[in-house]
Design a protein around this motif. Structure first.
Motif, PDB file in Angstrom:
ATOM      1  N   VAL A  43      24.370  -4.936  15.099  1.00  0.00           N
ATOM      2  CA  VAL A  43      23.188  -5.859  14.757  1.00  0.00           C
ATOM      3  C   VAL A  43      22.210  -5.918  13.440  1.00  0.00           C
ATOM      4  N   PRO A  44      22.457  -4.722  12.501  1.00  0.00           N
ATOM      5  CA  PRO A  44      22.694  -4.462  10.982  1.00  0.00           C
ATOM      6  C   PRO A  44      23.813  -5.332  10.734  1.00  0.00           C
ATOM      7  N   LEU A  45      24.948  -5.397  10.762  1.00  0.00           N
ATOM      8  CA  LEU A  45      26.403  -5.744   9.868  1.00  0.00           C
ATOM      9  C   LEU A  45      25.877  -7.607   9.912  1.00  0.00           C
ATOM     10  N   ALA A  46      25.468  -7.513  11.291  1.00  0.00           N
ATOM     11  CA  ALA A  46      25.139  -9.722  11.400  1.00  0.00           C
ATOM     12  C   ALA A  46      23.808 -10.128  10.396  1.00  0.00           C
ATOM     13  N   LEU A  47      23.190  -9.558  10.829  1.00  0.00           N
ATOM     14  CA  LEU A  47      21.854  -9.594   9.530  1.00  0.00           C
ATOM     15  C   LEU A  47      21.952  -9.417   8.210  1.00  0.00           C
ATOM     16  N   TRP A  48      23.125  -8.647   7.418  1.00  0.00           N
ATOM     17  CA  TRP A  48      22.929  -8.512   6.387  1.00  0.00           C
ATOM     18  C   TRP A  48      24.470  -9.575   5.703  1.00  0.00           C
ATOM     19  N   PHE A  49      24.971  -9.870   6.970  1.00  0.00           N
ATOM     20  CA  PHE A  49      26.017 -11.175   6.668  1.00  0.00           C
ATOM     21  C   PHE A  49      25.385 -12.471   6.571  1.00  0.00           C
ATOM     22  N   VAL A  50      24.917 -12.454   7.525  1.00  0.00           N
ATOM     23  CA  VAL A  50      23.624 -13.657   7.078  1.00  0.00           C
ATOM     24  C   VAL A  50      23.378 -14.072   5.317  1.00  0.00           C
ATOM     25  N   ALA A  51      22.166 -12.512   6.232  1.00  0.00           N
ATOM     26  CA  ALA A  51      22.154 -12.995   3.974  1.00  0.00           C
ATOM     27  C   ALA A  51      23.151 -12.952   3.321  1.00  0.00           C
ATOM     28  N   ALA A  52      24.292 -12.959   3.050  1.00  0.00           N
ATOM     29  CA  ALA A  52      24.648 -12.831   2.261  1.00  0.00           C
ATOM     30  C   ALA A  52      25.661 -14.189   2.193  1.00  0.00           C
ATOM     31  N   MET A  53      26.224 -14.544   3.387  1.00  0.00           N
ATOM     32  CA  MET A  53      26.385 -15.524   3.425  1.00  0.00           C
ATOM     33  C   MET A  53      25.336 -17.270   2.613  1.00  0.00           C
ATOM     34  N   ILE A  54      23.650 -16.831   2.733  1.00  0.00           N
ATOM     35  CA  ILE A  54      23.322 -17.345   2.782  1.00  0.00           C
ATOM     36  C   ILE A  54      23.278 -17.847   1.067  1.00  0.00           C
ATOM     37  N   GLY A  55      23.611 -16.384   0.022  1.00  0.00           N
ATOM     38  CA  GLY A  55      23.740 -15.641  -1.177  1.00  0.00           C
ATOM     39  C   GLY A  55      25.403 -16.282  -1.830  1.00  0.00           C
ATOM     40  N   VAL A  56      25.613 -16.615  -0.940  1.00  0.00           N
ATOM     41  CA  VAL A  56      27.150 -17.236  -1.332  1.00  0.00           C
ATOM     42  C   VAL A  56      27.685 -19.230  -1.294  1.00  0.00           C
ATOM     43  N   VAL A  57      26.131 -19.646  -0.644  1.00  0.00           N
ATOM     44  CA  VAL A  57      26.624 -20.633  -0.281  1.00  0.00           C
ATOM     45  C   VAL A  57      27.139 -21.374  -1.345  1.00  0.00           C
ATOM     46  N   GLY A  58      28.166 -22.623  -1.056  1.00  0.00           N
ATOM     47  CA  GLY A  58      28.626 -23.145  -2.055  1.00  0.00           C
ATOM     48  C   GLY A  58      29.555 -22.473  -3.184  1.00  0.00           C
ATOM     49  N   ALA A  59      29.884 -21.211  -3.172  1.00  0.00           N
ATOM     50  CA  ALA A  59      29.960 -20.384  -4.708  1.00  0.00           C
ATOM     51  C   ALA A  59      31.410 -21.055  -4.712  1.00  0.00           C
ATOM     52  N   ASP A  60      31.589 -21.482  -6.521  1.00  0.00           N
ATOM     53  CA  ASP A  60      33.272 -21.552  -6.907  1.00  0.00           C
ATOM     54  C   ASP A  60      33.706 -19.857  -6.535  1.00  0.00           C
ATOM     55  N   TYR A  61      34.872 -20.281  -6.568  1.00  0.00           N
ATOM     56  CA  TYR A  61      36.175 -19.331  -6.686  1.00  0.00           C
ATOM     57  C   TYR A  61      35.719 -17.691  -7.412  1.00  0.00           C
ATOM     58  N   ASP A  62      35.747 -18.220  -8.191  1.00  0.00           N
ATOM     59  CA  ASP A  62      35.232 -16.958  -9.129  1.00  0.00           C
ATOM     60  C   ASP A  62      33.911 -16.200  -8.919  1.00  0.00           C
ATOM     61  N   THR A  63      32.520 -16.916  -7.898  1.00  0.00           N
ATOM     62  CA  THR A  63      31.369 -16.208  -7.604  1.00  0.00           C
ATOM     63  C   THR A  63      31.938 -15.527  -6.426  1.00  0.00           C
ATOM     64  N   MET A  64      32.542 -16.204  -5.637  1.00  0.00           N
ATOM     65  CA  MET A  64      32.994 -15.635  -4.607  1.00  0.00           C
ATOM     66  C   MET A  64      33.787 -14.221  -5.107  1.00  0.00           C
ATOM     67  N   GLN A  65      35.053 -14.098  -5.475  1.00  0.00           N
ATOM     68  CA  GLN A  65      35.900 -13.053  -6.378  1.00  0.00           C
ATOM     69  C   GLN A  65      34.654 -11.619  -6.802  1.00  0.00           C
ATOM     70  N   ASP A  66      34.207 -12.767  -7.721  1.00  0.00           N
ATOM     71  CA  ASP A  66      33.000 -11.116  -8.217  1.00  0.00           C
ATOM     72  C   ASP A  66      32.251 -10.763  -6.875  1.00  0.00           C
ATOM     73  N   TRP A  67      31.925 -11.675  -6.038  1.00  0.00           N
ATOM     74  CA  TRP A  67      30.867 -11.044  -5.109  1.00  0.00           C
ATOM     75  C   TRP A  67      31.891  -9.770  -3.997  1.00  0.00           C
ATOM     76  N   VAL A  68      32.642 -10.566  -3.895  1.00  0.00           N
ATOM     77  CA  VAL A  68      33.372  -9.693  -2.970  1.00  0.00           C
ATOM     78  C   VAL A  68      34.102  -8.364  -3.173  1.00  0.00           C
ATOM     79  N   GLY A  69      34.673  -8.068  -4.917  1.00  0.00           N
ATOM     80  CA  GLY A  69      34.776  -7.451  -5.428  1.00  0.00           C
ATOM     81  C   GLY A  69      33.484  -5.858  -6.054  1.00  0.00           C
ATOM     82  N   ARG A  70      33.054  -6.627  -5.403  1.00  0.00           N
ATOM     83  CA  ARG A  70      31.557  -5.243  -5.595  1.00  0.00           C
ATOM     84  C   ARG A  70      31.570  -4.418  -4.242  1.00  0.00           C
ATOM     85  N   PRO A  71      31.379  -3.137  -4.252  1.00  0.00           N
ATOM     86  CA  PRO A  71      32.080  -2.087  -3.288  1.00  0.00           C
ATOM     87  C   PRO A  71      30.578  -2.095  -2.240  1.00  0.00           C
TER      88      PRO A  71
END
Lengths: 137, 141
Positions: A43-71
């Protein structure tokens, strides 16, 4: 209907059988409980996931890498992958057991689904970790 | 129909019980449709899990593979898949919570199953719409 849970306990079950709570099949309750625990976790994981995906919509490679690189995204993505594929394996197993009637085919389908779910979860986790730990270029 | 049967002995009178579903004349109910949709959305989400892993593995493989996935997800087929996937996710999430409530032994009467059912239909529709408005907003802006 909601009365069902207040029905008197069957006298045919032994005290030990009631304490174990497993029924004549001796198993199955773990499946049921694991399905509920992963559901609650999702329940919380899926809600976080949707919010996170909205945040990285259309992100280029570097943005994506930086995002996943955060703890936090790395940790939650790993938890999400574990809970998702555990829950998927349990749910698909129930569907298979309902609709695949030949015993060999049924067992075969459940085994394949389990192996695929484990493989996908591990592939996803390795991908997240290699991005997070900077192993990927 | 019942009048014709009254003259017959009780044992010969067919019980006027509902027959098992006959798909051509079956009247669908919200509850059964939602039950079927819960399974269907669960299967769809499992397939969506493959998409998620593909996206993550591509990102770990390098910019080229990642851009290929991003281009696919930005195509009309990709957007359609994401739309279906997000709707399935919100539906399965909301209806899953309804199932968890049932597991505690609550809200199992007929009225509650319909009230909860419509609440799930409404909530999952609204959540999907909010997610897409926010997503498009973020994409464009």
């Amino acid at each position: 209907m909601s009365r069902a849970r207040t029905a008197p306990p069957s006298r045919l079950r032994s005290p030990l059988g009631r304490a174990r709570g497993l029924g004549s099949a001796k198993e199955g309750v773990e499946h049921w409980i694991a399905q509920r625990i992963t559901a609650v976790a999702l329940v919380p994981l899926a809600l976080w996931f949707v919010a996170a995906m909205i945040g990285v919509v259309g992100a280029d490679y570097d943005t994506m890498q930086d995002w996943v690189g955060r703890p936090l995204p790395a940790i939650v993505l790993v938890l999400l992958l574990i809970a998702t594929f555990y829950h998927a394996a349990l749910g698909l197993q129930v569907v298979i057991e309902d609709y695949v009637h030949g015993e060999l085919a049924r067992i075969g389908c459940v085994v394949v689904v389990r192996l695929v779910c484990v493989a996908l979860a591990i592939a996803g986790i390795v991908a997240v970790l290699s991005l997070a730990l900077g192993v990927a270029d | 129909m019942a009048d014709n049967k009254t003259s017959q002995p009780a044992a010969l009178t067919p019980a006027l019980r509902p027959l098992s579903p006959h798909l051509q004349i079956y009247r669908w109910q919200l509850t059964s449709v939602m039950s079927i949709l819960h399974r269907a959305s669960g299967i769809a989400l499992s397939a969506g899990g493959v998409l998620l892993v593909w996206w993550l593995v591509a990102a770990a493989s390098g910019p080229e593979a990642y851009n290929a996935v991003q281009n696919f997800l930005g195509s009309w087929l990709g957007v359609l898949l994401l739309l279906g996937w997000s709707a399935a996710l919100f539906y399965h999430l909301c209806n899953g919570i309804r199932h968890l409530v049932w597991d505690t032994g609550h809200a199992l009467d007929l009225r509650s199953t319909y009230v909860g059912g419509w609440a799930v239909v409404g909530a999952s529709t609204v959540l999907t719409a909010i997610a897409w408005v926010a997503g498009i907003w973020h994409w464009v802006g």
